[in-house]
Design a protein around this motif. Structure first.
Motif, PDB file in Angstrom:
ATOM      1  N   ALA A  38      25.697  -4.314  47.100  1.00 61.25           N
ATOM      2  CA  ALA A  38      26.083  -4.789  45.687  1.00 61.25           C
ATOM      3  C   ALA A  38      24.858  -5.635  44.942  1.00 61.25           C
ATOM      4  CB  ALA A  38      27.334  -5.576  45.887  1.00 61.25           C
ATOM      5  N   SER A  39      23.907  -5.932  45.814  1.00 63.02           N
ATOM      6  CA  SER A  39      23.121  -6.951  45.257  1.00 63.02           C
ATOM      7  C   SER A  39      22.028  -6.298  44.316  1.00 63.02           C
ATOM      8  CB  SER A  39      22.205  -7.561  46.190  1.00 63.02           C
ATOM      9  OG  SER A  39      21.756  -6.807  47.091  1.00 63.02           O
ATOM     10  N   GLY A  40      21.871  -4.883  44.604  1.00 57.36           N
ATOM     11  CA  GLY A  40      21.109  -3.896  43.953  1.00 57.36           C
ATOM     12  C   GLY A  40      21.506  -3.440  42.359  1.00 57.36           C
ATOM     13  N   ASN A  41      20.620  -2.687  41.816  1.00 53.94           N
ATOM     14  CA  ASN A  41      21.017  -2.577  40.328  1.00 53.94           C
ATOM     15  C   ASN A  41      22.032  -1.507  40.321  1.00 53.94           C
ATOM     16  OD1 ASN A  41      18.708  -3.417  38.601  1.00 53.94           O
ATOM     17  ND2 ASN A  41      17.542  -2.550  40.114  1.00 53.94           N
ATOM     18  N   VAL A  42      22.005  -0.608  40.996  1.00 57.66           N
ATOM     19  CA  VAL A  42      23.457   0.634  40.909  1.00 57.66           C
ATOM     20  C   VAL A  42      24.690  -0.176  41.549  1.00 57.66           C
ATOM     21  CG1 VAL A  42      24.194   2.576  41.789  1.00 57.66           C
ATOM     22  CG2 VAL A  42      21.557   2.537  41.309  1.00 57.66           C
ATOM     23  N   GLY A  43      24.523  -1.097  42.671  1.00 55.86           N
ATOM     24  CA  GLY A  43      25.538  -1.754  43.113  1.00 55.86           C
ATOM     25  C   GLY A  43      26.319  -2.608  42.293  1.00 55.86           C
ATOM     26  N   ARG A  44      25.216  -3.524  41.730  1.00 58.12           N
ATOM     27  CA  ARG A  44      25.976  -4.502  40.622  1.00 58.12           C
ATOM     28  C   ARG A  44      26.623  -3.965  39.299  1.00 58.12           C
ATOM     29  NH1 ARG A  44      21.174  -8.553  39.476  1.00 58.12           N
ATOM     30  NH2 ARG A  44      21.061  -8.347  41.523  1.00 58.12           N
ATOM     31  N   TYR A  45      25.935  -2.654  38.697  1.00 51.17           N
ATOM     32  CA  TYR A  45      26.778  -2.064  37.563  1.00 51.17           C
ATOM     33  C   TYR A  45      27.971  -1.486  38.226  1.00 51.17           C
ATOM     34  CZ  TYR A  45      27.725   0.405  33.256  1.00 51.17           C
ATOM     35  OH  TYR A  45      28.109   1.060  32.125  1.00 51.17           O
ATOM     36  N   THR A  46      27.843  -0.890  39.307  1.00 55.79           N
ATOM     37  CA  THR A  46      29.082  -0.164  39.941  1.00 55.79           C
ATOM     38  C   THR A  46      30.411  -1.113  39.994  1.00 55.79           C
ATOM     39  OG1 THR A  46      27.615   1.577  40.902  1.00 55.79           O
ATOM     40  CG2 THR A  46      29.928   1.061  41.676  1.00 55.79           C
ATOM     41  N   ALA A  47      29.988  -2.377  40.249  1.00 53.78           N
ATOM     42  CA  ALA A  47      30.744  -3.291  40.536  1.00 53.78           C
ATOM     43  C   ALA A  47      31.565  -3.497  39.085  1.00 53.78           C
ATOM     44  CB  ALA A  47      30.492  -4.642  40.986  1.00 53.78           C
ATOM     45  N   LEU A  48      31.052  -3.583  38.117  1.00 55.80           N
ATOM     46  CA  LEU A  48      31.419  -3.679  36.816  1.00 55.80           C
ATOM     47  C   LEU A  48      32.147  -2.519  36.448  1.00 55.80           C
ATOM     48  CD1 LEU A  48      31.914  -5.521  34.283  1.00 55.80           C
ATOM     49  CD2 LEU A  48      29.825  -4.023  33.447  1.00 55.80           C
ATOM     50  N   ILE A 173      32.143  11.421  51.292  1.00 60.89           N
ATOM     51  CA  ILE A 173      31.661  11.942  50.065  1.00 60.89           C
ATOM     52  C   ILE A 173      30.361  11.255  49.464  1.00 60.89           C
ATOM     53  CG2 ILE A 173      34.052  12.888  49.569  1.00 60.89           C
ATOM     54  CD1 ILE A 173      33.989  10.557  47.456  1.00 60.89           C
ATOM     55  N   GLY A 174      29.761  12.280  48.876  1.00 62.90           N
ATOM     56  CA  GLY A 174      28.425  11.700  48.151  1.00 62.90           C
ATOM     57  C   GLY A 174      28.675  11.992  46.528  1.00 62.90           C
ATOM     58  N   LEU A 175      27.755  11.376  45.869  1.00 69.45           N
ATOM     59  CA  LEU A 175      27.892  11.511  44.327  1.00 69.45           C
ATOM     60  C   LEU A 175      27.668  13.019  43.996  1.00 69.45           C
ATOM     61  CD1 LEU A 175      28.727  10.399  41.866  1.00 69.45           C
ATOM     62  CD2 LEU A 175      26.356   9.317  41.590  1.00 69.45           C
ATOM     63  N   GLY A 176      26.645  13.566  44.843  1.00 67.77           N
ATOM     64  CA  GLY A 176      26.234  15.082  44.754  1.00 67.77           C
ATOM     65  C   GLY A 176      25.626  15.481  43.335  1.00 67.77           C
ATOM     66  N   THR A 177      26.076  16.308  42.935  1.00 69.77           N
ATOM     67  CA  THR A 177      25.714  16.831  41.498  1.00 69.77           C
ATOM     68  C   THR A 177      26.789  16.593  40.398  1.00 69.77           C
ATOM     69  OG1 THR A 177      26.745  18.962  42.263  1.00 69.77           O
ATOM     70  CG2 THR A 177      24.236  18.760  42.196  1.00 69.77           C
ATOM     71  N   HIS A 178      27.793  15.622  40.609  1.00 71.15           N
ATOM     72  CA  HIS A 178      28.701  15.178  39.786  1.00 71.15           C
ATOM     73  C   HIS A 178      27.979  14.726  38.264  1.00 71.15           C
ATOM     74  CE1 HIS A 178      32.235  13.657  37.696  1.00 71.15           C
ATOM     75  NE2 HIS A 178      31.786  12.476  37.563  1.00 71.15           N
ATOM     76  N   LEU A 179      27.118  13.859  38.363  1.00 73.98           N
ATOM     77  CA  LEU A 179      26.421  13.374  37.124  1.00 73.98           C
ATOM     78  C   LEU A 179      25.659  14.338  36.667  1.00 73.98           C
ATOM     79  CD1 LEU A 179      25.795  10.988  34.998  1.00 73.98           C
ATOM     80  CD2 LEU A 179      24.028  10.279  36.925  1.00 73.98           C
ATOM     81  N   ASP A 180      24.852  15.211  37.291  1.00 72.55           N
ATOM     82  CA  ASP A 180      24.289  16.402  36.759  1.00 72.55           C
ATOM     83  C   ASP A 180      25.038  17.144  36.010  1.00 72.55           C
ATOM     84  OD1 ASP A 180      21.729  15.795  38.314  1.00 72.55           O
ATOM     85  OD2 ASP A 180      22.924  16.246  39.957  1.00 72.55           O
ATOM     86  N   SER A 181      26.354  17.561  36.610  1.00 70.27           N
ATOM     87  CA  SER A 181      27.299  18.455  36.029  1.00 70.27           C
ATOM     88  C   SER A 181      27.697  17.821  34.516  1.00 70.27           C
ATOM     89  CB  SER A 181      28.561  18.733  36.638  1.00 70.27           C
ATOM     90  OG  SER A 181      28.218  19.237  37.886  1.00 70.27           O
ATOM     91  N   MET A 182      28.031  16.467  34.499  1.00 70.84           N
ATOM     92  CA  MET A 182      28.253  15.841  33.290  1.00 70.84           C
ATOM     93  C   MET A 182      27.069  15.779  32.329  1.00 70.84           C
ATOM     94  SD  MET A 182      31.249  14.961  33.838  1.00 70.84           S
ATOM     95  CE  MET A 182      31.355  16.286  34.695  1.00 70.84           C
ATOM     96  N   ARG A 183      25.963  15.841  32.574  1.00 66.35           N
ATOM     97  CA  ARG A 183      24.802  15.823  31.790  1.00 66.35           C
ATOM     98  C   ARG A 183      24.798  17.193  31.250  1.00 66.35           C
ATOM     99  NH1 ARG A 183      21.002  13.138  36.286  1.00 66.35           N
ATOM    100  NH2 ARG A 183      20.818  10.956  35.439  1.00 66.35           N
ATOM    101  N   LEU A 184      24.919  18.394  32.084  1.00 66.56           N
ATOM    102  CA  LEU A 184      25.122  19.769  31.639  1.00 66.56           C
ATOM    103  C   LEU A 184      26.243  20.043  30.530  1.00 66.56           C
ATOM    104  CD1 LEU A 184      24.043  22.659  31.468  1.00 66.56           C
ATOM    105  CD2 LEU A 184      25.406  22.804  33.621  1.00 66.56           C
ATOM    106  N   LYS A 185      27.466  19.302  30.953  1.00 68.85           N
ATOM    107  CA  LYS A 185      28.298  19.383  29.902  1.00 68.85           C
ATOM    108  C   LYS A 185      28.124  19.015  28.508  1.00 68.85           C
ATOM    109  CE  LYS A 185      32.928  17.407  30.090  1.00 68.85           C
ATOM    110  NZ  LYS A 185      34.341  17.930  30.548  1.00 68.85           N
ATOM    111  N   TRP A 186      27.409  17.639  28.536  1.00 76.25           N
ATOM    112  CA  TRP A 186      27.200  16.986  27.335  1.00 76.25           C
ATOM    113  C   TRP A 186      26.075  17.789  26.615  1.00 76.25           C
ATOM    114  CZ3 TRP A 186      23.039  15.159  24.718  1.00 76.25           C
ATOM    115  CH2 TRP A 186      23.332  14.075  23.712  1.00 76.25           C
ATOM    116  N   ALA A 264      29.803   7.480  36.631  1.00 79.50           N
ATOM    117  CA  ALA A 264      30.109   8.668  37.112  1.00 79.50           C
ATOM    118  C   ALA A 264      30.871   8.068  38.498  1.00 79.50           C
ATOM    119  CB  ALA A 264      28.869   9.511  37.616  1.00 79.50           C
ATOM    120  N   ILE A 265      30.352   7.022  39.064  1.00 78.86           N
ATOM    121  CA  ILE A 265      31.120   6.824  40.176  1.00 78.86           C
ATOM    122  C   ILE A 265      32.413   5.993  39.992  1.00 78.86           C
ATOM    123  CG2 ILE A 265      31.160   4.616  41.856  1.00 78.86           C
ATOM    124  CD1 ILE A 265      27.911   4.785  41.686  1.00 78.86           C
ATOM    125  N   LEU A 266      32.759   5.659  38.948  1.00 79.38           N
ATOM    126  CA  LEU A 266      34.012   5.148  38.346  1.00 79.38           C
ATOM    127  C   LEU A 266      35.009   6.378  38.255  1.00 79.38           C
ATOM    128  CD1 LEU A 266      36.212   3.252  37.182  1.00 79.38           C
ATOM    129  CD2 LEU A 266      35.332   3.337  35.084  1.00 79.38           C
TER     130      LEU A 266
END
Ligand code: NAP
Length: 345
Positions: A38-48, A173-186, A264-266
């Motif tokens: 949670a101290s890292g960049n991804v961790g702290r934004y994920t917390a929000l 589970i892992g975040l995998g290609t979920h964000l990639d899929s969302m980018r393609l969708k966009w 994407a994590i949310l």
């Protein structure tokens, strides 16, 4: 450490009626979510972002010993954010592994991020050591949780987490290609000039260079994209280059990516805690469900709910099968190397 909130409006929204015989009782579907790293960049934004889920009653910001002051500061700032928007959740921080107990989801964002010019797989050995220790800690203290890996290379790290946590495949589970899929969708929505919610599409395989777009499973308003006249001129390669290089275009400019991953994590957390049974493209262990290809953790469509992930056995086109097989072979080889090296450590 933490700050407790109250308030019946949100609690009633989170409540469900269940029947014990003929007696109705009110059950609160609320959950504790822990973020390790949670101290890292991804961790702290994920917390929000995760704190926006109505199902989260407690957020635990977890880090390694020595980071208490940073975590304390983040927890206090987050508490102010809760106060400003009237959220009822508690936020706590800890470096003590016993505090993971009772977590419904443990999100792992610990790890060295890639630097400009690095491939995600360059991080594999260093991050595997970290993830193996974290996973065995989660297996000891939160064995019933869903263990959700973000650390890159995410497919390989999901396999490391599965092995070292001792948890069941549907729980890891892992975040995998979920964000990639969302980018393609966009990009597809932009090209066809439709609302993004009209587009359904997927990218499967590695979260990296060998990912495979599933044009065969892409629809707009329920109509196969291939049946639309504009498809003929769709710049498929240009769109996939933009999707694949999204992270590499951000990192030289700001050093990190966190808004995209955080939101994407949310989505994943909300789907699990809301027991939504949505079909999302994330990394899980596949045995042989898709065209007899598997024995690896990699991005494929899964049905996701509170019990975890269930692989959907999809049928692919001939070229998609070929691409997927290549991607699986690549990730399986890296995973085997990483696991072998970990055993030798
Ligand atoms: P960051 O800002 O450098 O944060 C790294 C985090 O890892 C910090 O919390 C750090 O804790 C922790 N950490 C570092 N070394 C550790 C060790 N030896 N033991 C335990 N914890 C350790 O990095 P970031 O930008 O948040 O990225 C974190 C990870 O997420 C990276 O692997 C990155 O590639 C990955 N990521 C994945 C995706 C995806 O789509 N899957 C997207 C973005 C990022 P300290 O504060 O104690 O140093």
């Amino acid at each position: 450490m933490g700050v407790r909130g109250g308030g019946w409006d949100v609690r009633i929204r989170q409540a469900r009626i269940v029947y014990l015989g003929y007696v109705p009782i009110l059950v609160y579907v609320m959950a504790k979510v822990a973020i390790i790293g949670a101290s890292g960049n991804v961790g702290r934004y994920t917390a929000l972002t995760v704190s926006h889920s109505p199902y989260v009653s407690e957020l635990l910001l977890f880090g390694r010993p020595g980071k208490e002051e940073v975590l304390h500061g983040l927890a206090s700032d987050l508490h102010d954010s809760f106060a400003a928007r009237g959220s009822q959740a508690d936020v706590r921080y800890s470096c003590n592994e016993e505090d993971l107990e009772g977590s419904s989801i443990v999100i792992v964002t610990s790890g060295v991020p890639r630097k400009d010019g690095q491939d995600r797989n360059d991080l594999a050995h260093e991050n595997a050591r970290m993830v193996s220790e974290i996973a065995s800690m989660v297996g000891r203290y939160a064995p019933n949780a869903i263990l959700f890996i973000i650390t890159n290379p995410v497919d390989v790290m999901t396999a490391v987490a599965l092995k070292y946590s001792g948890m069941k495949p549907n729980q890891v589970i892992g975040l995998g290609t979920h964000l990639d899929s969302m980018r393609l969708k966009w990009y597809i929505a932009k090209y066809f000039d439709v609302h993004v919610s009209e587009v359904h599409t997927r990218i499967i395989g590695e979260h990296g260079d060998s990912m495979v777009p599933l044009w065969s499973a892409t629809t707009i308003g329920g109509i196969s994209i291939r049946n639309l006249p504009e498809f003929e001129d769709l710049p498929e390669q240009k769109i996939m280059d933009d999707v694949m290089n999204a992270g590499s275009n951000i990192i030289p400019r700001i050093g990190v990516t966190f808004y995209g991953p955080g939101d994407a994590i949310l989505t994943i957390v909300g789907t699990i805690l809301g027991n939504e049974k949505r079909i999302l493209t994330i990394s899980t262990f596949i045995k042989s469900e898709i065209h007899n290809i598997g024995d690896v953790c990699i991005g494929t469509p899964v049905r996701l709910d509170r019990s975890g992930a269930k692989t959907i056995a999809i049928t692919l086109s001939v070229s998609e099968v070929e691409g997927f097989r290549k991607s699986v072979d690549k990730i399986r080889t890296i995973t085997q190397e990483v696991l072998l090296r970990l055993e030798g450590d």
